[in-house]
Design an enzyme around this catalytic site. Sequence first.
Site, PDB file in Angstrom:
ATOM      1  N   SER A 146       0.883  -1.147  -0.081  1.00 15.67           N
ATOM      2  CA  SER A 146      -0.077  -0.038  -0.007  1.00 15.67           C
ATOM      3  C   SER A 146       1.031   1.382  -0.051  1.00 15.67           C
ATOM      4  O   SER A 146       2.133   1.230  -0.036  1.00 15.67           O
ATOM      5  CB  SER A 146      -0.845  -0.084   1.378  1.00 15.67           C
ATOM      6  OG  SER A 146      -0.139   0.185   2.390  1.00 15.67           O
ATOM      7  N   LYS A 147       0.220   2.330  -0.029  1.00 15.11           N
ATOM      8  CA  LYS A 147       1.009   3.688  -0.184  1.00 15.11           C
ATOM      9  C   LYS A 147       2.146   3.694   1.053  1.00 15.11           C
ATOM     10  O   LYS A 147       2.837   4.486   0.978  1.00 15.11           O
ATOM     11  CB  LYS A 147       0.175   5.003  -0.156  1.00 15.11           C
ATOM     12  CG  LYS A 147      -0.520   4.902  -1.603  1.00 15.11           C
ATOM     13  CD  LYS A 147      -0.729   6.284  -1.960  1.00 15.11           C
ATOM     14  CE  LYS A 147      -1.239   6.300  -3.449  1.00 15.11           C
ATOM     15  NZ  LYS A 147      -2.596   5.842  -3.470  1.00 15.11           N
ATOM     16  N   ARG A 148       1.476   3.163   2.254  1.00 17.32           N
ATOM     17  CA  ARG A 148       2.361   3.235   3.414  1.00 17.32           C
ATOM     18  C   ARG A 148       3.720   2.481   3.691  1.00 17.32           C
ATOM     19  O   ARG A 148       4.444   3.138   4.183  1.00 17.32           O
ATOM     20  CB  ARG A 148       1.550   2.623   4.599  1.00 17.32           C
ATOM     21  CG  ARG A 148       0.427   3.459   5.267  1.00 17.32           C
ATOM     22  CD  ARG A 148      -0.382   2.865   6.244  1.00 17.32           C
ATOM     23  NE  ARG A 148      -0.965   1.580   5.846  1.00 17.32           N
ATOM     24  CZ  ARG A 148      -0.776   0.449   6.051  1.00 17.32           C
ATOM     25  NH1 ARG A 148       0.303  -0.030   6.510  1.00 17.32           N
ATOM     26  NH2 ARG A 148      -1.388  -0.483   5.444  1.00 17.32           N
TER      27      ARG A 148
END
Length: 485
Positions: free
Chosen positions: A256-258
């Site tokens: 994910s973007k994280r």
Amino acid sequence: MDKKVKVRFAPSPSGDLHVGNIRTALFDWAYARHTGGTFLFRIEDTDRSRVTDEYIAAAIDTLKWLGLTWDEGPEVGGANGPYLQSQRLDIYADWARKFIDQGDAYFCYCTPDELEARREAQRAANEAPGYDGKCRDLSPQEIKDYKEQGREAVVRMRMPAGETTFHDEIRGDVTFDHKFVPDFVLVRGDGSPLYTLAVAVDDVMMGVTHILRGEDLLSSTPRQIRVYQAMGLAKADYPLFAHLPFVMGQDNTKLSKRNGEVSIDWYRKAGYLPEAICNYLALLGWAPGDDRENITMKELTELFTIEKVNSSPARFDMKKLDAINGDKIRALTLDEFLAWTLPFMTNAGVISGSDQEIALVRSALPIIQERIVTLGEIPQMLKFLFVKKFQVEEESIPKINDGAAKEVLKRTLADLSPLQEWSHSEIEAVLRKSLIEEMGLKPRIAFGAVRIAVTGSTISPPLFESMELLGKTLCIERIESAISL
Ligand code: GLU
Ligand code: ZN
């Protein structure tokens, strides 16, 4: 008789396409090319609050940039268009109407609050929460009452008791008990179709034979199969399913973007080559059957089979992508490398694009080709050749502002000024003799000071080659001004 293969990539672009989307697109494309089949590209944009024209255009652009050309779809057309679901709403509405007429689907008048209250009760009773079938068999009077109350109706598919088993080409047989697949919504209260309806209708009507897609969609498969049944499709004509393993981030949680940069556009802007991205993504869940990590698009199409796709999750490893990108950069011819580099140089404002500038970039490229990981590093590295008003970067000034550094620079100035042949080998020979042998300095100290003086930074291409490219006049000028700094 085997049917001719047709695979589709069907994103709902509600942002830039990400690593997971493109891995799917790549496998779809590779399978189509491997089998000599058709690669169909369809945009699933029934939810226009999330999927915008801008994202659709970007998705099209990204696929093109990666070289994943499609045979049917936006821009190229085809016999089964249109390929934007938002332009096919009548088709879905017709099927929904047919399903209702056949008794496969029905109107449900429950309000969101009522549904939530009943789900809550199910949870309290330890039952699987889901639609309880309340509106399956409403009487004409009940329907009349609901309408009079001004309720909106959704269309729901009737899921019979039992289970659905299908064969997944990667996972083997998969069974879903319908206890966990309650009657599902096909059409919203406002008349717009849901994903499950649109995707199944399109896959059937467009003649898709193989659905290769992310594992996150595994659980929607029994619902899609239910739609095929309602459409009257014979079991032998169902598309085959192959659910690709998840792509995990470095920390083994879902990507994910994280936990890393996931947008393909980010990689493009950072200076990764499309060949490198495809090469790397191909290895996420698939392997050519040996340890080879460098594969071309052509080899991928030759070697790609579903049997070689792994069922366990793949881990995204930025370091490996970097290594592959470096390899692909080194494999470029000088002209190819130049063509890739120029937009980065102009976008960064380092050059405006004159012939003279381009010629200088061209002569500088061989000295950095062995060293860089991404094209994005190049403007910073070559900037010293083009700046109009040269300045040493702030943080490097102290390193050339002490007595020892000044001595190095004075000696450099004195010994290089008389030099006739301004070549990197001559420059190196002179400086090694004076700074290392005679002054007894460590190369890192001595050449570090010269590097800062002529390039303005501690990071640059190889020093002597850089000095040769910059030319004698500018080198001398910069060393002089560093001395008087
Ligand atoms: N449009 C769906 C999505 O982007 C995928 C459709 C499919 O592959 O079945 O999540
Ligand atoms: Zn209902």
